[in-house]
Scaffold this motif. Structure first.
Motif, PDB file in Angstrom:
ATOM      1  N   LEU A  83      10.757 -29.264 -41.094  1.00 31.52           N
ATOM      2  CA  LEU A  83      11.926 -28.795 -41.834  1.00 31.52           C
ATOM      3  C   LEU A  83      13.207 -29.211 -41.120  1.00 31.52           C
ATOM      4  N   LYS A  84      13.232 -29.026 -39.808  1.00 39.20           N
ATOM      5  CA  LYS A  84      14.418 -29.383 -39.015  1.00 39.20           C
ATOM      6  C   LYS A  84      14.670 -30.888 -39.078  1.00 39.20           C
ATOM      7  N   GLN A  85      13.593 -31.681 -38.997  1.00 47.73           N
ATOM      8  CA  GLN A  85      13.744 -33.138 -39.051  1.00 47.73           C
ATOM      9  C   GLN A  85      14.279 -33.597 -40.406  1.00 47.73           C
ATOM     10  N   LEU A  86      13.750 -33.007 -41.476  1.00 50.04           N
ATOM     11  CA  LEU A  86      14.195 -33.392 -42.818  1.00 50.04           C
ATOM     12  C   LEU A  86      15.655 -33.031 -43.044  1.00 50.04           C
ATOM     13  N   LYS A  87      16.069 -31.876 -42.533  1.00 50.00           N
ATOM     14  CA  LYS A  87      17.457 -31.443 -42.708  1.00 50.00           C
ATOM     15  C   LYS A  87      18.428 -32.343 -41.951  1.00 50.00           C
ATOM     16  N   LYS A  88      17.967 -32.937 -40.864  1.00 49.48           N
ATOM     17  CA  LYS A  88      18.838 -33.806 -40.064  1.00 49.48           C
ATOM     18  C   LYS A  88      18.811 -35.257 -40.550  1.00 49.48           C
ATOM     19  N   SER A  89      17.894 -35.571 -41.457  1.00 51.09           N
ATOM     20  CA  SER A  89      17.750 -36.951 -41.933  1.00 51.09           C
ATOM     21  C   SER A  89      18.779 -37.271 -43.016  1.00 51.09           C
ATOM     22  N   SER A  90      18.816 -38.528 -43.414  1.00 51.12           N
ATOM     23  CA  SER A  90      19.727 -38.967 -44.484  1.00 51.12           C
ATOM     24  C   SER A  90      19.335 -38.387 -45.836  1.00 51.12           C
ATOM     25  N   LEU A  91      18.151 -37.801 -45.911  1.00 55.56           N
ATOM     26  CA  LEU A  91      17.682 -37.184 -47.149  1.00 55.56           C
ATOM     27  C   LEU A  91      18.610 -36.071 -47.611  1.00 55.56           C
ATOM     28  N   LYS A  92      19.279 -35.447 -46.675  1.00 58.30           N
ATOM     29  CA  LYS A  92      20.156 -34.310 -46.990  1.00 58.30           C
ATOM     30  C   LYS A  92      21.250 -34.700 -47.978  1.00 58.30           C
ATOM     31  N   GLN A  93      21.710 -35.965 -47.926  1.00 57.81           N
ATOM     32  CA  GLN A  93      22.782 -36.412 -48.808  1.00 57.81           C
ATOM     33  C   GLN A  93      22.314 -36.578 -50.250  1.00 57.81           C
ATOM     34  N   LYS A  94      21.010 -36.610 -50.462  1.00 54.42           N
ATOM     35  CA  LYS A  94      20.476 -36.867 -51.801  1.00 54.42           C
ATOM     36  C   LYS A  94      19.785 -35.649 -52.404  1.00 54.42           C
ATOM     37  N   THR A  95      19.891 -34.521 -51.734  1.00 52.06           N
ATOM     38  CA  THR A  95      19.201 -33.320 -52.197  1.00 52.06           C
ATOM     39  C   THR A  95      20.160 -32.154 -52.360  1.00 52.06           C
ATOM     40  N   GLU A  96      19.757 -31.204 -53.210  1.00 52.17           N
ATOM     41  CA  GLU A  96      20.493 -29.951 -53.326  1.00 52.17           C
ATOM     42  C   GLU A  96      20.032 -28.974 -52.252  1.00 52.17           C
ATOM     43  N   TYR A  97      18.716 -28.905 -52.049  1.00 49.70           N
ATOM     44  CA  TYR A  97      18.159 -28.009 -51.041  1.00 49.70           C
ATOM     45  C   TYR A  97      17.017 -28.696 -50.310  1.00 49.70           C
ATOM     46  N   ILE A  98      16.924 -28.434 -49.028  1.00 46.89           N
ATOM     47  CA  ILE A  98      15.705 -28.681 -48.251  1.00 46.89           C
ATOM     48  C   ILE A  98      15.456 -27.358 -47.545  1.00 46.89           C
ATOM     49  N   GLU A  99      14.439 -26.618 -47.987  1.00 49.98           N
ATOM     50  CA  GLU A  99      14.275 -25.267 -47.476  1.00 49.98           C
ATOM     51  C   GLU A  99      12.807 -24.870 -47.466  1.00 49.98           C
ATOM     52  N   PRO A 100      12.476 -23.803 -46.715  1.00 52.69           N
ATOM     53  CA  PRO A 100      11.077 -23.364 -46.657  1.00 52.69           C
ATOM     54  C   PRO A 100      10.567 -22.915 -48.025  1.00 52.69           C
ATOM     55  N   ASN A 101       9.325 -23.218 -48.312  1.00 56.66           N
ATOM     56  CA  ASN A 101       8.662 -22.721 -49.519  1.00 56.66           C
ATOM     57  C   ASN A 101       7.931 -21.430 -49.120  1.00 56.66           C
TER      58      ASN A 101
END
Length: 589
Positions: A83-101
């Motif tokens: 989760l921490k890695q995804l939030k720090k990646s460039s993916l964050k600019q293309k998503t509304e949320y990256i969060e725990p399910n």
């Protein structure tokens, strides 16, 4: 200067503390992660991102369900490290949320099948309510472990639901929790068999989001809420919860609320001084549990977030309904206890209130609270507004005592501010408006040797550049919107205030009105500075608009409109410069 430095250090320290505060939002359990791509990202780009994630992290994201296609909601197996890695990646600019399910649990306490009486119905004064209504025409979505049509649900009306755990239309129960909850709401009644239900002429919509073990994910729960809202549910019951806060789930709750659905949830069984999620969200009616004596049930959460209390049972008296034995699948009459059992009492009464003519979620909550039996002493908010009273709630709804909606209504969410102004348009409109204000002050600073920074000048800068733009987000029910648009518009926007168009009227979006103001007010000691400030404000407004949104009646939104706005911006600045020079010459003379 020292004060400014101290204030800056305070803000930095506060931000650091909030950023590092773990809180309830980080204590939930999860085994997968929600990746919610922005809707404007093309499908082919989403596919590329999914492939990149699979290659880099050796985990393949999958669509949460067939209902996730338009929203681009994907699930990937992972822990807090991923989760921490995804939030720090460039993916964050293309998503509304990256969060725990997060995994939420059904909130029942172990049951006792021997308890034979429905003391709980008499404690909420249900007989008086039945004299007026039984809930005809109202659909209640039971978002739970599913619902099996046991014998005492034989004549209960059902509408099509969905199984989000197994992705199928049949939402049968393999746990017993959901069927028990549905029985409290609408058990078949007056059928000479079994027990009764509160709103037994209402319709049940079964939506399975919890597995046979009682656990389910935030993504499934959120989709079920949206499904219910999109398929004409009037009430949603959520006898489930957890400690992790989810943006996706809150968005789903707000979506249902804005579509006029009453959302009700169990407060939780941890005996803690706060409701669990989703009961804790602002647009959810949070229900605490009482025992057979009307006291707080030993397990029930209380305090922050609790709106009302209802019978949930305890070891001395449980809530009896017809459900299934999960080990055999056979029909049984069994007593459960928990806030999971309290919530459907409120859902059933909410259905009765809606059948009585009060339908808006805020008004239903108001009826429930005003009709609740108050307790003289409740310092820890064990009971919220008090004990649920079905008879008093229906009586109040039928009397039509909720009359404030005829004059004012909370606009969109809470208060008169409309969040859609900031959410839907704010990301585009807010920054240019601020830039226009700052731009007008910057132009005034350029002419600082000629201008006195008095109130008249600054009023002109605001009026010319942006107006009181935040007023455009105010919505007052049944009143015309043009007064708010009028006061929330800058001088160039006045030409399209009444019609509410975003396209500039070329007469107002030009140097003509600033020229007229300066010509007529130049002889006035104070108002002349307002006219000069307005001219600078218009220059800033037109200059920013030429870059951001060059739309002019008759000229379109192309290079011609852009040039028109830019030229008039320059003319307005020149006009203000000449007028201020003239004032300087007067003072010299």
């Amino acid at each position: 200067m020292k004060r400014i430095l101290l204030l800056g250090l305070f803000i930095i320290g506060l931000g650091f503390a909030l950023f590092n505060f773990s809180g309830m939002a980080n204590r939930g359990e999860f085994e997968s992660i929600i990746i919610d791509f922005r809707e404007d990202i093309p499908t082919i780009n989403v596919s590329q991102e999914l492939s990149a994630i699979a290659q880099k992290y050796q985990q393949q994201p999958t669509l949460n369900s067939i209902f996730s296609i338009n929203d681009h909601v994907y699930i990937v197996e992972g822990d807090r490290k991923l989760l921490k890695q995804l939030k720090k990646s460039s993916l964050k600019q293309k998503t509304e949320y990256i969060e725990p399910n997060y995994i939420y649990q059904a909130l029942e306490v172990p049951n006792d099948p021997e308890y034979p009486k429905q003391w709980n119905f008499r404690s909420i004064n249900i007989e008086q309510a039945w004299d007026e209504t039984k809930g005809t025409g109202i659909t209640v979505a039971v978002i739970d472990t599913g619902v099996t049509k046991v014998p005492d649900l034989k004549i209960t009306k059902f509408t099509e639901g969905y199984d989000f755990v197994n992705d199928r239309t049949e939402a049968s129960d393999d746990n017993g929790h959901g069927t028990h909850v549905a029985g409290t709401i609408a058990q078949s009644t007056n059928n000479a068999y079994g027990v009764a239900g509160i709103a037994y002429e209402s319709t049940i919509m079964p939506l399975k989001v919890l597995s046979g073990s009682g656990g389910g994910t935030v993504a499934d729960i959120a989709e079920a809420i949206k499904f219910a809202a999109d398929h004409n549910a009037n009430v949603i019951n959520l006898s489930l919860g957890g400690s992790g806060e989810s943006n996706l789930l809150k968005e789903a709750v707000d979506y249902a609320y804005n579509k006029g659905v009453v959302v009700i949830a169990a407060a939780g069984n941890s005996n803690q001084n706060s409701a669990a999620y989703p009961a804790r969200y602002p647009h959810v009616i949070s229900v605490a549990a009482t025992d057979s004596t009307g006291e707080k049930a030993p397990y029930s959460n209380y305090g922050a977030g609790v709106d009302i209390s209802a019978p949930g049972g305890s070891e001395t008296g449980k809530i009896l309904q017809n459900t299934i034995d999960p080990s055999t699948g056979e029909s049984v009459f069994v007593g459960f206890q928990g806030t999971s059992m309290a919530a459907p009492h409120v859902a059933g009464v909410a259905a009765l209130v809606q059948a009585s003519g009060v339908t808006e979620p805020a008004e239903v909550l108001k009826v429930l609270k005003q009709s609740a039996r108050k307790l003289q002493e409740d310092p820890l908010n064990h009971f919220g507004a008090g004990h649920l009273d079905a008879g008093a709630a229906v009586k109040l709804a039928l009397k039509g005592q909720i009359t404030f909606k005829d004059f004012f209504r909370w606009l969109r969410d809470n208060g008169y501010l409309n969040p859609r102004f900031w959410i839907d348009g704010g990301a585009i409109a807010l920054l240019p408006k601020i830039a226009m204000v700052l731009g007008s002050y910057l132009l005034a600073w350029v002419l600082r040797n000629y201008l006195p920074f008095n109130l008249s000048l600054q009023s002109g800068l605001i009026f010319g550049s942006s107006g009181l733009f935040f007023l455009q987000g105010l919505y007052v029910f049944d009143l015309p919107q043009w007064p708010m648009r009028l006061f929330g518009s800058s001088l160039p926007e006045l030409g399209n205030t009444v019609v509410g168009s975003a396209t500039f009227n070329p007469l107002f979006a030009s140097v003509l009105i600033p020229f007229a103001l300066i010509s007529f007010l130049s002889g006035h000691q104070t108002l002349k500075w307002f006219a000069i400030g307005s001219s600078l404000g218009v220059a800033a407004c037109l200059g920013i608009s030429a870059v951001v949104d060059p739309a002019v009646w008759g000229l379109g939104s192309n290079a011609i409109a852009q040039g028109f706005l830019a030229i008039n911006a320059i003319l307005c600045f020149g006009l203000a410069y000449l007028a201020s020079q003239g004032e300087k010459q007067k003072h010299k003379a």
